[in-house]
Design a protein around this motif. Structure first.
Motif, PDB file in Angstrom:
ATOM      1  N   THR A  15     -29.978 -27.056  33.721  1.00  0.00           N
ATOM      2  CA  THR A  15     -29.380 -28.129  32.945  1.00  0.00           C
ATOM      3  C   THR A  15     -29.698 -27.938  31.473  1.00  0.00           C
ATOM      4  O   THR A  15     -30.868 -27.851  31.092  1.00  0.00           O
ATOM      5  CB  THR A  15     -29.925 -29.491  33.403  1.00  0.00           C
ATOM      6  N   PRO A  16     -28.670 -27.825  30.619  1.00  0.00           N
ATOM      7  CA  PRO A  16     -28.936 -27.663  29.187  1.00  0.00           C
ATOM      8  C   PRO A  16     -29.757 -28.817  28.649  1.00  0.00           C
ATOM      9  O   PRO A  16     -29.626 -29.968  29.081  1.00  0.00           O
ATOM     10  CB  PRO A  16     -27.536 -27.630  28.571  1.00  0.00           C
ATOM     11  N   GLY A  17     -30.627 -28.518  27.705  1.00  0.00           N
ATOM     12  CA  GLY A  17     -31.471 -29.545  27.107  1.00  0.00           C
ATOM     13  C   GLY A  17     -32.359 -28.925  26.063  1.00  0.00           C
ATOM     14  O   GLY A  17     -32.085 -27.829  25.567  1.00  0.00           O
ATOM     15  N   ASP A  18     -33.434 -29.614  25.732  1.00  0.00           N
ATOM     16  CA  ASP A  18     -34.352 -29.037  24.767  1.00  0.00           C
ATOM     17  C   ASP A  18     -35.074 -27.858  25.404  1.00  0.00           C
ATOM     18  O   ASP A  18     -35.110 -27.686  26.628  1.00  0.00           O
ATOM     19  CB  ASP A  18     -35.352 -30.090  24.290  1.00  0.00           C
ATOM     20  N   GLU A  19     -35.676 -27.028  24.570  1.00  0.00           N
ATOM     21  CA  GLU A  19     -36.262 -25.773  25.033  1.00  0.00           C
ATOM     22  C   GLU A  19     -37.295 -25.966  26.129  1.00  0.00           C
ATOM     23  O   GLU A  19     -37.291 -25.260  27.139  1.00  0.00           O
ATOM     24  CB  GLU A  19     -36.886 -25.028  23.849  1.00  0.00           C
ATOM     25  N   LEU A  20     -38.180 -26.910  25.944  1.00  0.00           N
ATOM     26  CA  LEU A  20     -39.267 -27.073  26.899  1.00  0.00           C
ATOM     27  C   LEU A  20     -38.773 -27.579  28.247  1.00  0.00           C
ATOM     28  O   LEU A  20     -39.292 -27.173  29.296  1.00  0.00           O
ATOM     29  CB  LEU A  20     -40.340 -28.005  26.339  1.00  0.00           C
ATOM     30  N   SER A  21     -37.770 -28.440  28.253  1.00  0.00           N
ATOM     31  CA  SER A  21     -37.247 -28.930  29.533  1.00  0.00           C
ATOM     32  C   SER A  21     -36.559 -27.810  30.300  1.00  0.00           C
ATOM     33  O   SER A  21     -36.696 -27.706  31.532  1.00  0.00           O
ATOM     34  CB  SER A  21     -36.285 -30.102  29.317  1.00  0.00           C
ATOM     35  N   VAL A  22     -35.828 -26.942  29.590  1.00  0.00           N
ATOM     36  CA  VAL A  22     -35.188 -25.808  30.261  1.00  0.00           C
ATOM     37  C   VAL A  22     -36.242 -24.814  30.750  1.00  0.00           C
ATOM     38  O   VAL A  22     -36.135 -24.250  31.842  1.00  0.00           O
ATOM     39  CB  VAL A  22     -34.183 -25.115  29.321  1.00  0.00           C
ATOM     40  N   LEU A  23     -37.285 -24.609  29.950  1.00  0.00           N
ATOM     41  CA  LEU A  23     -38.373 -23.729  30.362  1.00  0.00           C
ATOM     42  C   LEU A  23     -39.010 -24.231  31.660  1.00  0.00           C
ATOM     43  O   LEU A  23     -39.243 -23.447  32.595  1.00  0.00           O
ATOM     44  CB  LEU A  23     -39.426 -23.643  29.257  1.00  0.00           C
ATOM     45  N   HIS A  24     -39.275 -25.512  31.736  1.00  0.00           N
ATOM     46  CA  HIS A  24     -39.854 -26.081  32.958  1.00  0.00           C
ATOM     47  C   HIS A  24     -38.938 -25.856  34.158  1.00  0.00           C
ATOM     48  O   HIS A  24     -39.402 -25.504  35.249  1.00  0.00           O
ATOM     49  CB  HIS A  24     -40.128 -27.575  32.773  1.00  0.00           C
ATOM     50  N   GLN A  25     -37.634 -26.051  33.961  1.00  0.00           N
ATOM     51  CA  GLN A  25     -36.685 -25.811  35.053  1.00  0.00           C
ATOM     52  C   GLN A  25     -36.757 -24.371  35.536  1.00  0.00           C
ATOM     53  O   GLN A  25     -36.798 -24.096  36.739  1.00  0.00           O
ATOM     54  CB  GLN A  25     -35.263 -26.106  34.591  1.00  0.00           C
ATOM     55  N   LEU A  26     -36.742 -23.443  34.583  1.00  0.00           N
ATOM     56  CA  LEU A  26     -36.740 -22.025  34.930  1.00  0.00           C
ATOM     57  C   LEU A  26     -38.012 -21.654  35.682  1.00  0.00           C
ATOM     58  O   LEU A  26     -37.963 -20.960  36.714  1.00  0.00           O
ATOM     59  CB  LEU A  26     -36.611 -21.191  33.656  1.00  0.00           C
ATOM     60  N   LEU A  27     -39.157 -22.119  35.206  1.00  0.00           N
ATOM     61  CA  LEU A  27     -40.415 -21.802  35.870  1.00  0.00           C
ATOM     62  C   LEU A  27     -40.467 -22.409  37.264  1.00  0.00           C
ATOM     63  O   LEU A  27     -40.969 -21.780  38.213  1.00  0.00           O
ATOM     64  CB  LEU A  27     -41.589 -22.290  35.023  1.00  0.00           C
ATOM     65  N   ASP A  28     -39.945 -23.605  37.424  1.00  0.00           N
ATOM     66  CA  ASP A  28     -39.913 -24.225  38.748  1.00  0.00           C
ATOM     67  C   ASP A  28     -39.057 -23.414  39.713  1.00  0.00           C
ATOM     68  O   ASP A  28     -39.439 -23.202  40.873  1.00  0.00           O
ATOM     69  CB  ASP A  28     -39.366 -25.653  38.656  1.00  0.00           C
ATOM     70  N   GLU A  29     -37.898 -22.956  39.256  1.00  0.00           N
ATOM     71  CA  GLU A  29     -37.008 -22.171  40.120  1.00  0.00           C
ATOM     72  C   GLU A  29     -37.663 -20.855  40.537  1.00  0.00           C
ATOM     73  O   GLU A  29     -37.416 -20.346  41.638  1.00  0.00           O
ATOM     74  CB  GLU A  29     -35.683 -21.884  39.408  1.00  0.00           C
ATOM     75  N   LEU A  30     -38.492 -20.294  39.666  1.00  0.00           N
ATOM     76  CA  LEU A  30     -39.132 -19.004  39.945  1.00  0.00           C
ATOM     77  C   LEU A  30     -40.513 -19.159  40.569  1.00  0.00           C
ATOM     78  O   LEU A  30     -41.175 -18.152  40.858  1.00  0.00           O
ATOM     79  CB  LEU A  30     -39.243 -18.193  38.651  1.00  0.00           C
ATOM     80  N   LYS A  37     -33.099  -6.486  43.989  1.00  0.00           N
ATOM     81  CA  LYS A  37     -33.364  -7.572  44.931  1.00  0.00           C
ATOM     82  C   LYS A  37     -34.605  -8.363  44.528  1.00  0.00           C
ATOM     83  O   LYS A  37     -35.224  -9.026  45.359  1.00  0.00           O
ATOM     84  CB  LYS A  37     -33.534  -7.006  46.346  1.00  0.00           C
ATOM     85  N   ASP A  38     -34.980  -8.275  43.273  1.00  0.00           N
ATOM     86  CA  ASP A  38     -36.159  -8.979  42.800  1.00  0.00           C
ATOM     87  C   ASP A  38     -35.903 -10.479  42.719  1.00  0.00           C
ATOM     88  O   ASP A  38     -34.770 -10.952  42.834  1.00  0.00           O
ATOM     89  CB  ASP A  38     -36.552  -8.448  41.416  1.00  0.00           C
ATOM     90  N   ARG A  39     -36.967 -11.221  42.501  1.00  0.00           N
ATOM     91  CA  ARG A  39     -36.890 -12.682  42.497  1.00  0.00           C
ATOM     92  C   ARG A  39     -35.912 -13.206  41.446  1.00  0.00           C
ATOM     93  O   ARG A  39     -35.088 -14.093  41.711  1.00  0.00           O
ATOM     94  CB  ARG A  39     -38.288 -13.274  42.252  1.00  0.00           C
ATOM     95  N   PHE A  40     -35.980 -12.671  40.211  1.00  0.00           N
ATOM     96  CA  PHE A  40     -35.108 -13.223  39.180  1.00  0.00           C
ATOM     97  C   PHE A  40     -33.654 -12.829  39.390  1.00  0.00           C
ATOM     98  O   PHE A  40     -32.753 -13.638  39.130  1.00  0.00           O
ATOM     99  CB  PHE A  40     -35.541 -12.807  37.778  1.00  0.00           C
ATOM    100  N   THR A  41     -33.369 -11.615  39.825  1.00  0.00           N
ATOM    101  CA  THR A  41     -31.980 -11.228  40.076  1.00  0.00           C
ATOM    102  C   THR A  41     -31.347 -12.154  41.109  1.00  0.00           C
ATOM    103  O   THR A  41     -30.174 -12.539  40.977  1.00  0.00           O
ATOM    104  CB  THR A  41     -31.892  -9.770  40.545  1.00  0.00           C
ATOM    105  N   GLN A  42     -32.104 -12.525  42.121  1.00  0.00           N
ATOM    106  CA  GLN A  42     -31.579 -13.458  43.113  1.00  0.00           C
ATOM    107  C   GLN A  42     -31.264 -14.811  42.487  1.00  0.00           C
ATOM    108  O   GLN A  42     -30.245 -15.437  42.801  1.00  0.00           O
ATOM    109  CB  GLN A  42     -32.580 -13.612  44.256  1.00  0.00           C
ATOM    110  N   LEU A  43     -32.125 -15.256  41.561  1.00  0.00           N
ATOM    111  CA  LEU A  43     -31.839 -16.507  40.863  1.00  0.00           C
ATOM    112  C   LEU A  43     -30.616 -16.357  39.974  1.00  0.00           C
ATOM    113  O   LEU A  43     -29.749 -17.246  39.928  1.00  0.00           O
ATOM    114  CB  LEU A  43     -33.057 -16.921  40.029  1.00  0.00           C
ATOM    115  N   ALA A  44     -30.517 -15.244  39.247  1.00  0.00           N
ATOM    116  CA  ALA A  44     -29.368 -15.024  38.370  1.00  0.00           C
ATOM    117  C   ALA A  44     -28.071 -14.991  39.170  1.00  0.00           C
ATOM    118  O   ALA A  44     -27.046 -15.541  38.734  1.00  0.00           O
ATOM    119  CB  ALA A  44     -29.548 -13.718  37.600  1.00  0.00           C
TER     120      ALA A  44
END
Length: 414
Positions: free
Chosen positions: A57-72, A39-46
């Protein structure tokens, strides 16, 4: 579907349980680490990603990284850079391509340019949960695998056989391999600075000059020789979202690792004791839990914190702002005081009580452990009958901590 390795850990031999570590037989009752859906934060996101409720959203590495960090809800300014090859992606990591780590109170994201995302996310009952997945590209959704191989380093003897943080210090070669290691069985804010940060880049070090950060080694007939590598000298900062591996982030990450590891171990010990005794703890079990509760309280009240050298540190302004805003439970009360207030002159925090009290890991400690922790915490902060082990806390600081905990955690004090 996420690949869950439930029945066996095929990548390493099982550890034989002894009397000392029997509390952490992860595969069996009462823990059922691999059978229980976390029930951890990332499992809920997954789960949300797999169900189509959230997408990266697929894209360059840094844009996807920003998305992931924002979601978490992880600040990009928390970036730490490590160039020792201590990861599932060790073949990619060296002084010319460090691995970045981003973190908040309960989740860490690892990122290697050209590699995969690695996740360590804390489940209050199970401890650290590990995932690895490719960066989404060409319109493909990520296949998120729950990793078993991370357990090799994250649930061994150095972690007292429970899934938790592993923070080490080493002198790596230019290719990332370890030449010399330090403090491998230690973690937390009590470790001398002289033994920390090996294999890590450091920026904003302030007055903390004696450490192993920013060093690579080379073996010679005269023994191990080290060379200073200025951050960014041998890699391109443009491959990372910010140009920092800030000392403040390092110190807070170290503190959090110590807290998390102690509480997870206590949680496993308490659950195991309850299971063996059918809820009626023996005197020996009560004594052992009481000892561990005292260790937790001593840690959260910074009894053994290494003081900052004269001059302290400044801290990256962006990270200071992000850190102090992170946890809504730690917002200032009407006395305008918060456990996330920083000192940075002689010590890490203004009030020496860990802000990690405001996490689910703390809230969901098993009752036999939590009750004892609360008892020892009340004793440590007692104003009329001061505990000698906590004489370093002046009455005004104890009172401020008591007020904050009363208002934000509804704790009561004599």
């Amino acid at each position: 579907m996420r690949l869950l390795a439930i029945l066996a850990l095929l990548s390493f031999a099982p550890v034989q349980a002894t009397e000392r570590d029997a509390h952490a037989d992860l595969d069996t009752a009462p823990h059922l680490y691999w059978e229980t859906h976390p029930k951890d934060r990332f499992t809920q996101l997954a789960d949300a990603i797999e169900a189509g409720r959230i997408s990266l959203t697929p894209g360059d590495e840094l844009s996807v990284l920003h998305q992931l960090l924002d979601e978490l809800d992880i600040p990009v300014s928390s970036q730490l850079l490590v160039f020792s090859a201590t990861s599932l992606q060790s073949g990619l990591i060296n002084a010319n391509r460090p691995r970045a780590i981003y973190f908040n109170d309960d989740t860490s994201v690892g990122y290697v340019p050209g590699g995969r995302f690695e996740i360590l996310s804390i489940d209050p009952a199970l401890g650290a949960i590990f995932y690895i997945f490719d960066i989404p590209r060409d319109g493909r959704l990520p296949v998120i695998d729950r990793s078993t191989r991370c357990m090799n380093c994250h649930s061994g003897e150095r972690q007292n056989f429970v899934p938790s943080h592993a923070v080490e210090s080493a002198i790596p070669s230019i290719t990332g391999g370890t030449l010399e290691a330090f403090r491998r069985n230690q973690f937390g804010h009590g470790i001398p600075f002289e033994e920390r940060f090996g294999g890590w880049h450091i920026t904003g070090e302030g007055s903390i000059k004696k450490h192993h950060g920013n060093l690579v080694g080379k073996l010679s007939p005269k023994g191990l020789q080290t060379q200073y590598f200025r951050p960014g000298e041998h890699f391109n900062w443009s491959n990372y979202p910010v140009q920092t591996s800030d000392m403040l982030a390092h110190l807070l990450h170290e503190h959090q690792a110590g807290f998390i590891n102690l509480v997870i171990e206590g949680t496993y010990r308490a659950r195991h004791a309850q299971h063996l005794s059918n809820g009626q703890l023996t005197q020996e079990q009560q004594s052992l839990l009481d000892q561990h509760a005292q260790k937790i309280v001593r840690y959260i009240l910074f009894a053994d914190e290494v003081p900052l050298p004269p001059g302290g540190i400044a801290g990256d302004p962006a990270y200071k702002t992000a850190f102090q805003k992170f946890n809504r439970h730690a917002l200032p009360n009407h006395h305008n005081a918060s456990l996330r207030d920083l000192d940075l002159r002689t010590r890490l925090l203004r009030f020496r009580c860990s802000y990690m009290i405001h996490t689910e890991l703390w809230d969901q400690m098993p009752a036999p452990l939590k009750d004892r922790v609360h008892h020892h915490l009340a004793s440590a902060l007692n104003l009329t009958n001061p505990h000698p082990a906590y004489a370093y806390l002046p009455p005004t600081e104890k009172q401020a901590i008591r007020i904050i905990l009363t208002q934000t955690k509804h704790l009561t004090f004599p």
